[in-house]
Design a protein around this motif. Structure first.
Motif, short mmCIF file in Angstrom:
data_model
loop_
_atom_site.label_atom_id
_atom_site.label_comp_id
_atom_site.label_asym_id
_atom_site.label_seq_id
_atom_site.Cartn_x
_atom_site.Cartn_y
_atom_site.Cartn_z
N TYR A 365 0.85 -1.20 0.00
CA TYR A 365 0.00 0.00 0.00
C TYR A 365 0.88 1.24 0.00
O TYR A 365 1.81 1.35 0.80
N ASP A 367 0.22 5.57 -0.38
CA ASP A 367 -0.70 6.69 -0.56
C ASP A 367 0.11 7.98 -0.65
O ASP A 367 0.51 8.55 0.35
N LEU A 371 -3.16 9.62 3.47
CA LEU A 371 -4.22 8.82 4.07
C LEU A 371 -4.80 9.58 5.27
O LEU A 371 -4.51 9.29 6.42
#
Length: 463
Positions: A365, A367, A371
């Motif tokens: 993951y 971002d 986030l």
């Protein structure tokens, strides 16, 4: 004369064509715009009952009735439902039995191995109303799986991790370890095993955590379920060693600071904010962010990708720890406006310090936009259910599905998200549940509690 005959032929051809089209259309509606019932328990019922789904398939369902019988002569109604939400595409059915139900007594008395399930569904579609009536032969399975050969060292440190080795019979569809209710998600903490089928049993290894509290009733529950829904539960005592206490702090709410963060995170330009904005940011958004992290870290994969301890951020100091309890207070109120637990470690170093992967793993993951309260974030999957998270980053240097190790510079520290100054928020998760990273930083403990257990589990499989 010839012209009239020609017209009659054309009319006959057109009439025949339209009739065929009409027949095909009606047949299509009849065949594909009617409900369908699908059993979810392999055409089997058990003491726990059975589950099914009814798909409306572009029709509106008026009612559903389900009966059981030995031979079709005497029917026992077990389900009746007048569907209120007729617009739903799928209707879930769950039926459970009590030991003194008539149908259960009939099964026991006659030692039945199968029954007939009769169902009736009244529905409407675009053209007509109708009722489907069908009968299905289903098997009876009242024998649950078997759990055996349970091994564990019998303890966890509060906030830490434990392990459980056990075997289940081959009819096991799913097994797991439950450790109580998670205070963050409100869900049962459920940890699934790495499993190996061997000879006439399934060998299972589960790493688990009871979170930041004692294991419920000083025990965990090992559960195994078969395809029919039979469940067996074994309660295994686990002692929680209290070797630390959680810090508690009060934070005065500075609405001017939170205004700047609110505008940054929500891309707005508000001149001022109130407590409603504050709660939207620090409570509502926090919960949504934590749920995303839970979903990103709950998967357990077979391979353990590390063989040594995790590393703390280089040249860093800890200024906030796992499970610190924070109360946010307004100057004019004695009662806190809200309170939260801190699920990780805040590590400070120089500004924009290099951030290395704490252990080998796979980036799952990234971002770059931020986030929510966590700002720019990376999550690494280390295998066997273990994950690490890196947040408030100023710069990210990796991509999803990239392999990393301890020499990999993955980011730089920062103050994105809801951060008070430049630092790294670092946390470790086990199948979605945050736990104390200090155990992963301890060279001897991680070898004893995780690596040796995992390696021995697969050595036994090789034997």
């Amino acid at each position: 004369m010839f012209e009239k005959k020609k017209k009659r032929i054309k009319f006959s051809i057109l009439f025949t064509f339209l009739s065929i089209c009409g027949f095909l259309f009606v047949s299509y509606i009849y065949l594909f715009h009617n409900p369908k019932l699908e059993l979810l328990s392999s055409k089997t019922i058990s003491y726990s009952g059975f589950k099914a789904q009814v798909f409306s398939r572009s029709s509106k369902i008026d009612f559903i009735e389900i009966y059981l019988s030995k031979d079709g002569a005497q029917l026992f109604k077990i389900y009746e439902y007048t569907v209120l939400d007729k617009a739903k595409d799928k209707h879930s059915i769950s039926v459970t039995f009590d030991s003194d139900d008539e149908i259960i007594n009939l099964i026991k008395k006659n030692k039945l191995e199968s029954l007939y399930l009769h169902y009736s569904i009244k529905y409407k579609n675009k053209l007509f109303s109708s009722t489907i009536k069908k009968k299905i032969n289903i098997n009876i399975d009242f024998i649950p799986p078997i759990i055996s050969d349970i091994e564990t060292d019998g303890y966890v440190y509060i906030g830490g991790i434990g392990y459980m080795l056990y075997k289940t019979s081959l009819d096991t569809y799913s097994s797991y370890v439950e450790t109580g209710i998670d205070i963050e998600t409100g869900k049962v903490r459920r940890f699934f095993p790495i499993s190996i089928k061997k000879e006439n049993k399934i060998n299972n290894l589960v790493f688990f955590s009871c979170g930041n509290m004692r294991c419920k009733d000083n025990a965990v529950l090992i559960k195994a379920e078969d395809a029919s829904g039979n469940v067996v539960t074994y309660k295994k005592r686990i002692r929680t060693i209290i070797n630390k206490t959680w810090n508690k702090s009060s934070i005065n709410i500075d609405l001017n600071f939170f205004k700047n963060k609110y505008n940054e995170i929500y891309s707005t330009n508000l001149k001022s904010i109130n407590t409603t904005h504050f709660l939207e940011l620090n409570s509502k958004l926090r919960k949504a962010n934590n749920l995303l992290i839970y979903n990103q870290t709950k998967k357990v994969t077979r391979d353990l990708l590390f063989n040594s301890f995790f590393s703390q951020m280089k040249d860093s100091k800890v200024f906030s720890r796992y499970s610190d309890f924070r109360e946010y207070v307004e100057a004019e109120n004695e009662k806190p406006l809200m309170s939260v637990y801190h699920w990780g470690y805040d590590l400070s170093s120089i500004k924009n310090a290099l951030v290395y992967a704490s252990s080998p793993g796979l980036i799952t993951y990234v971002d770059q936009e931020g986030l929510g309260i966590y700002g720019k974030t990376i999550i690494i999957n280390h295998g066997a259910g273990f994950y690490s998270i890196y947040s408030h980053l100023s710069e990210i240097n990796v991509e999803e599905n990239q392999k990393v190790d301890k020499t990999s510079v993955i980011a730089k520290s920062g103050e994105t998200g809801l951060a008070f100054g430049d630092h790294l928020h670092y946390g470790t998760y086990l199948q979605g549940i945050p736990f104390d990273s200090n155990e992963m930083w301890d060279k001897k403990y991680i070898k004893q509690k995780v690596i040796t257990i995992y390696n021995n589990f697969f050595k036994e499989d090789v034997k």
